[in-house]
Design an enzyme around this catalytic site. Structure first.
Site, mmCIF file in Angstrom:
data_model
loop_
_atom_site.group_PDB
_atom_site.id
_atom_site.type_symbol
_atom_site.label_atom_id
_atom_site.label_comp_id
_atom_site.label_asym_id
_atom_site.label_seq_id
_atom_site.Cartn_x
_atom_site.Cartn_y
_atom_site.Cartn_z
ATOM 1 N N LYS A 94 2.833 -6.550 -4.101
ATOM 2 C CA LYS A 94 3.586 -6.543 -5.365
ATOM 3 C C LYS A 94 4.969 -5.907 -5.156
ATOM 4 O O LYS A 94 5.978 -6.462 -5.570
ATOM 5 C CB LYS A 94 2.798 -5.789 -6.458
ATOM 6 N N THR A 95 4.988 -4.740 -4.492
ATOM 7 C CA THR A 95 6.271 -4.075 -4.228
ATOM 8 C C THR A 95 7.133 -4.965 -3.335
ATOM 9 O O THR A 95 8.335 -5.134 -3.565
ATOM 10 C CB THR A 95 6.031 -2.730 -3.500
ATOM 11 N N ASP A 139 6.246 0.539 -10.675
ATOM 12 C CA ASP A 139 4.874 0.416 -10.185
ATOM 13 C C ASP A 139 3.930 1.120 -11.163
ATOM 14 O O ASP A 139 4.359 2.014 -11.900
ATOM 15 C CB ASP A 139 4.795 1.073 -8.795
ATOM 16 N N THR A 188 -2.369 -2.633 -11.144
ATOM 17 C CA THR A 188 -3.677 -3.050 -10.651
ATOM 18 C C THR A 188 -4.610 -3.275 -11.836
ATOM 19 O O THR A 188 -5.725 -3.746 -11.674
ATOM 20 C CB THR A 188 -4.280 -1.951 -9.754
ATOM 21 N N ARG A 247 -1.947 -4.840 3.473
ATOM 22 C CA ARG A 247 -1.730 -3.429 3.831
ATOM 23 C C ARG A 247 -2.801 -2.955 4.818
ATOM 24 O O ARG A 247 -2.513 -2.224 5.768
ATOM 25 C CB ARG A 247 -1.738 -2.534 2.586
HETATM 26 P P1 ADP Z 1 1.356 -3.471 -3.298
HETATM 27 O O1 ADP Z 1 2.694 -3.124 -3.910
HETATM 28 O O2 ADP Z 1 0.711 -4.667 -3.932
HETATM 29 O O3 ADP Z 1 0.406 -2.302 -3.234
HETATM 30 P P2 ADP Z 1 2.925 -3.769 -0.875
HETATM 31 O O4 ADP Z 1 3.989 -4.686 -1.351
HETATM 32 O O5 ADP Z 1 3.301 -2.316 -0.737
HETATM 33 O O6 ADP Z 1 1.617 -3.916 -1.773
HETATM 34 O O7 ADP Z 1 2.402 -4.346 0.526
HETATM 35 C C1 ADP Z 1 1.638 -3.575 1.418
HETATM 36 C C2 ADP Z 1 2.001 -3.914 2.837
HETATM 37 O O8 ADP Z 1 1.589 -5.230 3.147
HETATM 38 C C3 ADP Z 1 3.486 -3.827 3.163
HETATM 39 O O9 ADP Z 1 3.605 -3.124 4.370
HETATM 40 C C4 ADP Z 1 3.940 -5.228 3.395
HETATM 41 O O10 ADP Z 1 4.766 -5.253 4.518
HETATM 42 C C5 ADP Z 1 2.655 -5.989 3.697
HETATM 43 N N1 ADP Z 1 2.639 -7.290 3.013
HETATM 44 C C6 ADP Z 1 2.253 -7.512 1.738
HETATM 45 N N2 ADP Z 1 2.313 -8.820 1.441
HETATM 46 C C7 ADP Z 1 2.761 -9.447 2.543
HETATM 47 C C8 ADP Z 1 3.006 -10.821 2.841
HETATM 48 N N3 ADP Z 1 2.799 -11.787 1.948
HETATM 49 N N4 ADP Z 1 3.459 -11.123 4.071
HETATM 50 C C9 ADP Z 1 3.638 -10.143 4.991
HETATM 51 N N5 ADP Z 1 3.395 -8.821 4.772
HETATM 52 C C10 ADP Z 1 2.962 -8.472 3.557
#
Ligand code: ADP
Length: 363
Positions: A94-95, A139, A188, A247
């Site tokens: 998401k981030t 977030d 979430t 992640r």
């Molecule tokens: P969330 O905000 O949903 O908790 P993040 O955006 O922080 O998740 O992603 C977590 C990790 O996974 C980051 O290090 C990111 O580099 C990796 N990641 C997430 N989605 C992808 C994707 N589609 N392709 C490559 N890496 C991804």
């Protein structure tokens, strides 16, 4: 459903259960915990692994299509992108998607999280400092206090904030104009967002757990960024064990890198090496760790596979119900190892098979 209480099963379970009790890990120590670990602090720092363009963002093809059209349309109109709500389990990107969208729009992304916006002035400060078309990423937006939400409503809809100036008797409301901006909220728990806030997002997108092929591509991409020589089989093995979550994939890869470094095998990371590294962290072939296995064993051993109520289960495991429900259970439910019934949780046949138990339909 799976029947507990077989003598042979009992023997395995009881010999294991003491071990499981003593080896239980706190949730924040779990290598497969999808939440951000302090060393990864990916919210405020770029972890160096995030894709920066939509074309590099692996998987989630439907969401990418929708967002790409919206980005292209707002670029051609010169407008800010409509507000976007992204929801789904932690670690799915998401981030990353918020940062990618800001990049595609050619603007900055201001990142914050709802718990950091406790006081009205925190959110006012952020909003008035936004430049035209910039992205504000919030977030855990479901944790925004009511007063923060109320400030956001006119900001999102009419690009203004209303603030009260002066003391009670002489108080008056002043409006401050804002630059056109895009709010990207991530959560979430979409159900925990109030409907007035939810309704103000022009687009609501749910991120799904990733397919195996996408996960493998993410592992391959990360291994290149980390300069690792990983075989195809090795990348597939990590993909299989990462619970559908990028992640966790990246984290397991880092643990494999540690192991390979110590073993002097950094130049050729193969499947047997991945197996050994992940065995060390007790992450099995389906991505289950000691806490998951302990829960399943306990349900089979002590409750004949269920149904067991959440509170009973939590008490028997010595955990609190929130931890069981929010940290241990979701993945087991998602892969069909557990089922929720009105009378409680039930272990399924496939879980029993995975744990090497005989299983048969419960009478
Ligand atoms: P969330 O905000 O949903 O908790 P993040 O955006 O922080 O998740 O992603 C977590 C990790 O996974 C980051 O290090 C990111 O580099 C990796 N990641 C997430 N989605 C992808 C994707 N589609 N392709 C490559 N890496 C991804």
């Amino acid at each position: 459903m799976c029947r507990g209480g077989y003598p042979s099963i009992m023997a395995i379970v009881s010999s294991n259960s003491e071990r499981f009790k003593s080896e239980s890990l706190a949730p924040n120590q779990r290598v497969i915990d999808p939440a951000v670990l302090p060393e990864e602090d990916s919210l405020f720092q770029n972890d160096g692994l995030r894709p920066s363009r939509l074309s590099e963002f692996i998987g989630q093809s439907d969401i990418k299509k929708v967002l790409n059209i919206a980005v292209q349309a707002s670029l051609s109109r010169g407008d800010a992108l409509d507000h976007v709500l992204l929801y789904g389990p932690p670690g799915l990107g998401k981030t990353t998607m918020a940062l990618v969208l800001a990049n595609e729009l050619g603007v900055k992304c201001r990142i914050t999280s709802a718990p950091a916006l406790e006081r009205p002035r925190d959110i006012i400060g952020l909003l008035v400092n936004l430049q035209p078309r910039e992205v504000l990423f919030v977030d855990e937006i479901h944790r925004l206090p009511k007063i923060g939400e109320e400030l956001l409503y006119p900001a999102m809809e009419d690009l203004r904030i209303d603030i009260t100036v002066g003391k009670t008797s002489t108080a008056r409301t002043r409006s401050i104009e804002l630059a056109p901006f895009t709010l990207i909220g991530a959560t979430t728990k979409a159900g925990a967002i109030s409907s007035p806030l939810r309704d103000r997002f022009g687009m609501t997108q749910r991120l799904e757990f990733y397919e195996l092929e996408d996960l493998q591509n993410i592992v391959i991409r990360t291994s290149k960024l980390l300069g690792l020589a990983l075989s195809i089989q090795a990348s597939l093995e990590i993909a299989k064990r990462c619970r559908g979550t990028p992640r966790i994939a990246n984290r397991l890869l880092r643990r494999v890198r540690d192991f390979a470094t110590v073993q002097g095998q950094l130049s050729a990371i193969d499947k047997p090496l991945v197996d050994k590294a992940l065995e060390l962290h007790r992450v099995d072939s389906r991505g289950l760790d000691i806490s998951d296995r302990r829960l399943l064993h306990l349900m089979i051993q002590d409750y004949g596979g269920g149904p067991v109520g959440l509170e009973t289960l939590a008490a028997a495991l010595g955990e609190d119900a929130v931890t069981v429900e929010s940290v241990i259970e979701p993945f087991l439910l998602q892969i069909g190892f557990l089922q929720r019934t009105p009378r409680g949780r039930v272990v399924t046949q496939i879980a029993c098979k995975h744990l090497d138990f005989e299983s048969e339909e419960k009478l």
